[in-house]
Design a protein around this motif. Structure first.
Motif, mmCIF file in Angstrom:
data_model
loop_
_atom_site.group_PDB
_atom_site.id
_atom_site.type_symbol
_atom_site.label_atom_id
_atom_site.label_comp_id
_atom_site.label_asym_id
_atom_site.label_seq_id
_atom_site.Cartn_x
_atom_site.Cartn_y
_atom_site.Cartn_z
ATOM 1 N N PHE A 51 -50.603 -12.793 6.125
ATOM 2 C CA PHE A 51 -50.480 -12.584 7.560
ATOM 3 C C PHE A 51 -49.014 -12.403 7.944
ATOM 4 O O PHE A 51 -48.115 -12.844 7.217
ATOM 5 C CB PHE A 51 -51.078 -13.760 8.348
ATOM 6 C CG PHE A 51 -52.554 -13.914 8.200
ATOM 7 C CD1 PHE A 51 -53.433 -13.279 9.077
ATOM 8 C CD2 PHE A 51 -53.086 -14.685 7.169
ATOM 9 C CE1 PHE A 51 -54.804 -13.411 8.933
ATOM 10 C CE2 PHE A 51 -54.454 -14.830 7.014
ATOM 11 C CZ PHE A 51 -55.317 -14.183 7.902
ATOM 12 N N ILE A 52 -48.826 -11.759 9.090
ATOM 13 C CA ILE A 52 -47.494 -11.572 9.645
ATOM 14 C C ILE A 52 -47.526 -11.989 11.108
ATOM 15 O O ILE A 52 -48.476 -11.653 11.832
ATOM 16 C CB ILE A 52 -47.051 -10.101 9.545
ATOM 17 C CG1 ILE A 52 -46.806 -9.714 8.081
ATOM 18 C CG2 ILE A 52 -45.788 -9.827 10.371
ATOM 19 C CD1 ILE A 52 -46.611 -8.223 7.872
ATOM 20 N N VAL A 53 -46.529 -12.745 11.522
ATOM 21 C CA VAL A 53 -46.346 -13.009 12.951
ATOM 22 C C VAL A 53 -45.073 -12.292 13.387
ATOM 23 O O VAL A 53 -44.090 -12.238 12.652
ATOM 24 C CB VAL A 53 -46.260 -14.513 13.273
ATOM 25 C CG1 VAL A 53 -47.621 -15.152 13.193
ATOM 26 C CG2 VAL A 53 -45.272 -15.218 12.370
ATOM 27 N N SER A 54 -45.111 -11.737 14.584
ATOM 28 C CA SER A 54 -44.007 -10.907 15.046
ATOM 29 C C SER A 54 -43.749 -11.130 16.520
ATOM 30 O O SER A 54 -44.670 -11.412 17.303
ATOM 31 C CB SER A 54 -44.335 -9.423 14.816
ATOM 32 O OG SER A 54 -43.388 -8.600 15.468
ATOM 33 N N GLY A 55 -42.496 -10.991 16.902
ATOM 34 C CA GLY A 55 -42.147 -10.928 18.309
ATOM 35 C C GLY A 55 -42.452 -9.550 18.848
ATOM 36 O O GLY A 55 -42.961 -8.673 18.145
ATOM 37 N N SER A 56 -42.113 -9.329 20.124
ATOM 38 C CA SER A 56 -42.326 -8.045 20.763
ATOM 39 C C SER A 56 -41.315 -7.889 21.882
ATOM 40 O O SER A 56 -40.812 -8.874 22.424
ATOM 41 C CB SER A 56 -43.758 -7.957 21.321
ATOM 42 O OG SER A 56 -43.956 -6.739 22.022
ATOM 43 N N GLY A 57 -41.026 -6.646 22.241
ATOM 44 C CA GLY A 57 -40.064 -6.376 23.292
ATOM 45 C C GLY A 57 -40.481 -6.868 24.656
ATOM 46 O O GLY A 57 -39.632 -6.996 25.551
ATOM 47 N N ASP A 58 -41.767 -7.185 24.841
ATOM 48 C CA ASP A 58 -42.230 -7.724 26.128
ATOM 49 C C ASP A 58 -42.291 -9.240 26.129
ATOM 50 O O ASP A 58 -42.799 -9.856 27.062
ATOM 51 C CB ASP A 58 -43.591 -7.144 26.509
ATOM 52 C CG ASP A 58 -44.693 -7.480 25.505
ATOM 53 O OD1 ASP A 58 -44.423 -8.241 24.549
ATOM 54 O OD2 ASP A 58 -45.814 -6.981 25.672
ATOM 55 N N GLY A 59 -41.775 -9.883 25.063
ATOM 56 C CA GLY A 59 -41.732 -11.335 24.990
ATOM 57 C C GLY A 59 -42.941 -11.981 24.355
ATOM 58 O O GLY A 59 -42.954 -13.194 24.135
ATOM 59 N N SER A 60 -43.973 -11.218 24.047
ATOM 60 C CA SER A 60 -45.183 -11.800 23.460
ATOM 61 C C SER A 60 -45.021 -12.004 21.955
ATOM 62 O O SER A 60 -44.061 -11.540 21.335
ATOM 63 C CB SER A 60 -46.385 -10.894 23.732
ATOM 64 O OG SER A 60 -46.209 -9.622 23.127
ATOM 65 N N VAL A 61 -45.976 -12.724 21.373
ATOM 66 C CA VAL A 61 -46.030 -12.963 19.936
ATOM 67 C C VAL A 61 -47.335 -12.402 19.407
ATOM 68 O O VAL A 61 -48.402 -12.665 19.977
ATOM 69 C CB VAL A 61 -45.949 -14.471 19.617
ATOM 70 C CG1 VAL A 61 -46.085 -14.710 18.122
ATOM 71 C CG2 VAL A 61 -44.643 -15.060 20.126
ATOM 72 N N CYS A 62 -47.275 -11.616 18.365
ATOM 73 C CA CYS A 62 -48.469 -10.982 17.791
ATOM 74 C C CYS A 62 -48.661 -11.443 16.353
ATOM 75 O O CYS A 62 -47.691 -11.693 15.637
ATOM 76 C CB CYS A 62 -48.348 -9.454 17.831
ATOM 77 S SG CYS A 62 -48.218 -8.780 19.495
ATOM 78 N N THR B 168 -44.061 -14.833 29.783
ATOM 79 C CA THR B 168 -43.432 -14.310 31.000
ATOM 80 C C THR B 168 -41.993 -13.883 30.733
ATOM 81 O O THR B 168 -41.331 -13.342 31.613
ATOM 82 C CB THR B 168 -43.436 -15.378 32.100
ATOM 83 O OG1 THR B 168 -42.745 -16.547 31.630
ATOM 84 C CG2 THR B 168 -44.861 -15.754 32.487
ATOM 85 N N ASP B 169 -41.513 -14.132 29.540
ATOM 86 C CA ASP B 169 -40.150 -13.760 29.172
ATOM 87 C C ASP B 169 -40.121 -12.315 28.704
ATOM 88 O O ASP B 169 -41.082 -11.812 28.133
ATOM 89 C CB ASP B 169 -39.657 -14.678 28.056
ATOM 90 C CG ASP B 169 -38.161 -14.605 27.856
ATOM 91 O OD1 ASP B 169 -37.503 -13.925 28.665
ATOM 92 O OD2 ASP B 169 -37.656 -15.202 26.895
ATOM 93 N N SER B 170 -39.010 -11.636 28.929
ATOM 94 C CA SER B 170 -38.883 -10.239 28.505
ATOM 95 C C SER B 170 -38.072 -10.100 27.222
ATOM 96 O O SER B 170 -37.949 -9.011 26.670
ATOM 97 C CB SER B 170 -38.222 -9.408 29.618
ATOM 98 O OG SER B 170 -36.936 -9.926 29.931
ATOM 99 N N GLU B 171 -37.490 -11.204 26.733
ATOM 100 C CA GLU B 171 -36.732 -11.170 25.486
ATOM 101 C C GLU B 171 -37.681 -11.328 24.301
ATOM 102 O O GLU B 171 -38.601 -12.153 24.342
ATOM 103 C CB GLU B 171 -35.698 -12.295 25.458
ATOM 104 C CG GLU B 171 -34.508 -12.070 26.373
ATOM 105 C CD GLU B 171 -33.536 -11.056 25.816
ATOM 106 O OE1 GLU B 171 -33.505 -10.865 24.583
ATOM 107 O OE2 GLU B 171 -32.809 -10.442 26.618
#
Length: 314
Positions: free
Chosen positions: A255-266, A281-284
């Motif tokens: 599995f891989i966990v990743s950040g995102s440019g909209d602040g979410s975690v996938c 709610t964060d954009s970082e």
């Protein structure tokens, strides 16, 4: 007690188990020690913090007001780190003892911000990549770099788990080097499907069979590190030019966990694709690290100067 097998369902059940809110700025970097239950973080508030993850305690806070701090990595010793500065006038790397807040060595050679740092897991070597378009090879026991490689873009660097090979990514390709014969150039070059955006993070899985590469356009590429085959590509929101898209393999490499440019975690399964997504709610883009050897502690992530530990529900 039998070890927990990581599945899609287990991953989806993860929730926040602990939060540390003792920061006055964005967290720029963090690293788990390979053997001890320690986490080190670097923050824009010019501090380095050492945590005991198992007991949920912040053990020490060290300020680096003069130099600032950006990237930080543990050495083999659980209370010494190597970190890059963030002051814009001194791009040296520093070997710091967290026990007594003393510098053990300075590593001078880069002339612009260091954007990638990887320590050899088997020996006292490490490699650093900079916006000055150089990759430098170092021995922790001496201040002068042991080798220099010039690149044509922002480099992402990583050692494999055995410390025999290191890789450099830029310009849509991953270049593989024999650590003992790096001066001969790459022994193989792998393409990542035409993605020419800036390389952000390059990592090997724990068994070194896979690599992941994140890029500023929001792509996460998974590559077979032996054959060079592009296994899969996942897409999240792109990140800004000053940010980094962070991602991490699970300890089993499935599995891989990743950040995102909209602040979410996938979260993604290497076999089947997207598994889960946690909004923010964060954009970082958050920072993501998976505790080595732990299938229960999913990741530590940064949201507006906070550190969260996500765990499975009991």
């Amino acid at each position: 007690m039998l070890p927990m097998e990581l599945t899609d369902e287990v991953l989806k059940s993860m929730e926040v188990g602990m939060a540390f809110r003792d920061y006055n700025g964005r967290i720029s970097s963090m690293d788990f020690h390979r053997a001890a239950s320690y986490l080190v973080t670097a923050s824009d508030d010019e501090s380095i913090r050492l945590y005991d993850v198992q007991n949920g305690m912040c053990l020490k806070t060290i300020n680096s007001k003069k130099y600032g701090v950006d990237l930080v990595c543990f050495t083999d010793h659980p209370t010494t780190v190597i970190y890059s500065s963030k002051n814009g006038w001194d791009e040296s790397l520093r070997h710091l003892s967290l026990n007594d807040n003393k510098y053990l060595r300075y590593f001078k050679g880069h002339h612009d911000r260091v954007v990638s740092l990887s320590l050899c897991p088997r020996k006292e070597f490490f490699v650093s990549g900079s916006l000055d378009r150089t990759v430098l090879l170092w021995d922790q026991r001496t201040e002068k770099s042991q080798g220099l490689l010039r690149v044509q873009g922002r480099p992402a660097v990583s050692y494999d788990d055995q410390g025999m090979v290191f890789a450099i990514a830029y310009g849509g390709c991953i270049r593989m080097f024999d650590a003992r014969k790096y001066e001969k150039g790459p022994f193989d070059i792998f393409s990542v499907g035409g993605d020419m955006s800036d390389a952000n993070v390059l990592k090997f899985s724990n068994d070194s069979r896979l690599m992941l590469l994140t890029t500023s356009d929001g792509f996460i590429h998974v590559v077979d590190s032996f054959r060079g085959t592009l296994i899969s590509t996942y897409n999240v929101k792109p990140v800004s030019s000053h940010a980094t898209l962070e991602a991490s393999f699970s300890p089993d490499g499935m599995f891989i966990v990743s950040g995102s440019g909209d602040g979410s975690v996938c979260a993604f399964s290497v076999r089947s694709g997207k598994v889960a997504c946690w909004g923010s709610t964060d954009s970082e883009p958050p920072l993501i690290k998976w505790a080595p050897g732990s299938l229960i502690e999913l990741e530590i992530l940064n949201v507006k100067g906070r550190v969260w530990i996500q765990k499975t529900r009991k």
